[in-house]
Design a protein around this motif. Structure first.
Motif, mmCIF file in Angstrom:
data_model
loop_
_atom_site.group_PDB
_atom_site.id
_atom_site.type_symbol
_atom_site.label_atom_id
_atom_site.label_comp_id
_atom_site.label_asym_id
_atom_site.label_seq_id
_atom_site.Cartn_x
_atom_site.Cartn_y
_atom_site.Cartn_z
ATOM 1 N N ALA A 192 0.831 -1.209 0.000
ATOM 2 C CA ALA A 192 0.000 0.000 0.000
ATOM 3 C C ALA A 192 0.863 1.255 0.000
ATOM 4 N N LEU A 193 1.957 1.234 0.746
ATOM 5 C CA LEU A 193 2.861 2.387 0.762
ATOM 6 C C LEU A 193 3.523 2.578 -0.602
ATOM 7 N N ALA A 194 3.969 1.501 -1.208
ATOM 8 C CA ALA A 194 4.613 1.593 -2.523
ATOM 9 C C ALA A 194 3.633 2.126 -3.559
ATOM 10 N N ALA A 195 2.399 1.651 -3.496
ATOM 11 C CA ALA A 195 1.383 2.102 -4.449
ATOM 12 C C ALA A 195 0.995 3.558 -4.224
ATOM 13 N N SER A 196 1.269 4.067 -3.019
ATOM 14 C CA SER A 196 0.918 5.448 -2.672
ATOM 15 C C SER A 196 2.041 6.429 -2.966
ATOM 16 N N GLY A 197 3.139 5.944 -3.512
ATOM 17 C CA GLY A 197 4.215 6.844 -3.912
ATOM 18 C C GLY A 197 5.404 6.898 -2.982
ATOM 19 N N PHE A 198 5.539 5.886 -2.116
ATOM 20 C CA PHE A 198 6.675 5.822 -1.201
ATOM 21 C C PHE A 198 7.677 4.764 -1.655
ATOM 22 N N SER A 199 8.946 5.037 -1.419
ATOM 23 C CA SER A 199 10.000 4.036 -1.544
ATOM 24 C C SER A 199 10.181 3.403 -0.173
ATOM 25 N N VAL A 200 9.947 2.115 -0.065
ATOM 26 C CA VAL A 200 9.835 1.458 1.234
ATOM 27 C C VAL A 200 11.124 0.739 1.614
ATOM 28 N N GLU A 201 11.584 0.994 2.824
ATOM 29 C CA GLU A 201 12.778 0.345 3.369
ATOM 30 C C GLU A 201 12.390 -0.482 4.595
ATOM 31 N N LYS A 202 12.964 -1.661 4.715
ATOM 32 C CA LYS A 202 12.742 -2.502 5.889
ATOM 33 C C LYS A 202 13.948 -2.377 6.809
ATOM 34 N N HIS A 203 13.692 -2.102 8.096
ATOM 35 C CA HIS A 203 14.769 -1.935 9.070
ATOM 36 C C HIS A 203 14.574 -2.898 10.240
ATOM 37 N N LYS A 204 15.662 -3.160 10.932
ATOM 38 C CA LYS A 204 15.595 -4.002 12.124
ATOM 39 C C LYS A 204 14.681 -3.346 13.157
ATOM 40 N N GLY A 205 13.851 -4.158 13.766
ATOM 41 C CA GLY A 205 12.924 -3.643 14.760
ATOM 42 C C GLY A 205 13.535 -3.586 16.144
ATOM 43 N N PRO A 206 12.836 -2.964 17.097
ATOM 44 C CA PRO A 206 13.314 -2.888 18.473
ATOM 45 C C PRO A 206 12.989 -4.176 19.234
ATOM 46 N N GLY A 207 13.794 -4.498 20.206
ATOM 47 C CA GLY A 207 13.497 -5.640 21.067
ATOM 48 C C GLY A 207 13.328 -6.928 20.286
ATOM 49 N N LYS A 208 12.188 -7.585 20.495
ATOM 50 C CA LYS A 208 11.917 -8.877 19.864
ATOM 51 C C LYS A 208 11.317 -8.744 18.469
ATOM 52 N N LYS A 209 11.043 -7.518 18.054
ATOM 53 C CA LYS A 209 10.412 -7.324 16.745
ATOM 54 C C LYS A 209 11.464 -7.392 15.639
ATOM 55 N N TRP A 210 11.210 -8.197 14.632
ATOM 56 C CA TRP A 210 12.196 -8.424 13.582
ATOM 57 C C TRP A 210 12.392 -7.195 12.707
ATOM 58 N N HIS A 211 11.278 -6.630 12.202
ATOM 59 C CA HIS A 211 11.403 -5.557 11.230
ATOM 60 C C HIS A 211 10.368 -4.453 11.450
ATOM 61 N N VAL A 212 10.733 -3.244 11.039
ATOM 62 C CA VAL A 212 9.819 -2.107 10.977
ATOM 63 C C VAL A 212 10.051 -1.439 9.618
ATOM 64 N N LEU A 213 9.195 -0.459 9.285
ATOM 65 C CA LEU A 213 9.299 0.174 7.974
ATOM 66 C C LEU A 213 9.629 1.653 8.074
ATOM 67 N N ARG A 214 10.452 2.085 7.119
ATOM 68 C CA ARG A 214 10.720 3.507 6.893
ATOM 69 C C ARG A 214 10.488 3.749 5.415
ATOM 70 N N ALA A 215 9.619 4.689 5.083
ATOM 71 C CA ALA A 215 9.256 4.909 3.692
ATOM 72 C C ALA A 215 9.511 6.384 3.333
ATOM 73 N N VAL A 216 10.078 6.611 2.159
ATOM 74 C CA VAL A 216 10.414 7.950 1.703
ATOM 75 C C VAL A 216 9.510 8.331 0.539
ATOM 76 N N LYS A 217 8.889 9.509 0.619
ATOM 77 C CA LYS A 217 7.979 9.974 -0.436
ATOM 78 C C LYS A 217 8.786 10.345 -1.682
ATOM 79 N N MET A 218 8.429 9.727 -2.793
ATOM 80 C CA MET A 218 9.141 9.933 -4.057
ATOM 81 C C MET A 218 8.596 11.178 -4.782
#
Length: 218
Positions: A192-218
């Motif tokens: 949904a983020l990619a379709a909305s015009g964002f470039s999506v990056e996956k980052h290591k999450g905090p604690g026990k969470k594997w991943h979180v997202l950071r998206a940059v508006k293109m």
């Protein structure tokens, strides 16, 4: 049922029985907020942009992300304006139980909850605060923001807030090069983020969470 929860880093969160969700990670509320919204969102923008920073948050909630942003504004002496949307506010009585002030080493947390809705409040020389009591679907905005804190409940609990339609609305109020950060890394969110015009990056999450997202508006 008592809503107050003590998370693993010693900071409080709240439990929402309607959605069967906690407002923050039980592995650590403050650690999660700092990792995702401050370290991946606010700080990189502060390093790149010299002028005032505009933040929009979907899900003001307990006010923790706003409080940490206020702390950064004062510590770094950088002008930050914050706007948060919340349809179902936490009560002042519940907010007064949250133990964020001694952990963050900052006073004034309850000011976030005591101030009136729909009005700009200069809480310090560098931090301008505003909260809107409205759903994101009904929120009208013609402003552009540098950073989006996307902190709605999980897509299983609130699927309407993670659709391409609603994220396209958020994208429209994000400046080119602006950043959206969120704890959810689910495939439907990335798409949904990619379709909305964002470039999506996956980052290591905090604690026990594997991943979180950071998206940059293109």
């Amino acid at each position: 049922m008592e809503r107050l929860r003590l998370t693993e880093d010693g900071s409080h969160s709240l439990y929402n029985a309607q959605y069967d969700q906690h407002y923050h990670s039980t592995s650590g509320a403050i650690n999660e907020s700092r990792h995702i919204y401050i370290n991946l969102g606010l700080k990189p923008v502060l390093e790149k942009k010299s002028g005032p920073i505009r933040i929009f948050e979907m899900g003001f909630g307990t006010g923790l992300n706003a409080f940490l942003s206020w702390d950064i504004a004062d510590k770094y002496q950088r002008a930050i304006s914050y706007t948060g949307v919340e349809a179902f506010p936490v009560s002042l009585a519940e907010a007064s139980q949250l133990n964020y002030e001694p952990i963050v080493a900052k006073c004034g947390f309850l000011n976030l909850h005591e101030t009136s809705w729909g009005v700009d409040h200069p809480l310090s020389e560098k931090f301008l605060f505003r909260k809107e009591k409205v759903t994101l679907q009904d929120y009208l905005c013609d402003e552009q923001f540098d950073i989006i804190y996307y902190d709605a409940f999980d897509p299983k609990a609130q699927p309407e807030l993670w659709s391409e339609e609603i994220l396209s609305k958020v994208a429209a109020q994000t400046r080119q090069g602006g950043v959206l950060v969120t704890y959810s890394s689910k495939g439907i969110v990335k798409r949904a983020l990619a379709a909305s015009g964002f470039s999506v990056e996956k980052h290591k999450g905090p604690g026990k969470k594997w991943h979180v997202l950071r998206a940059v508006k293109m």
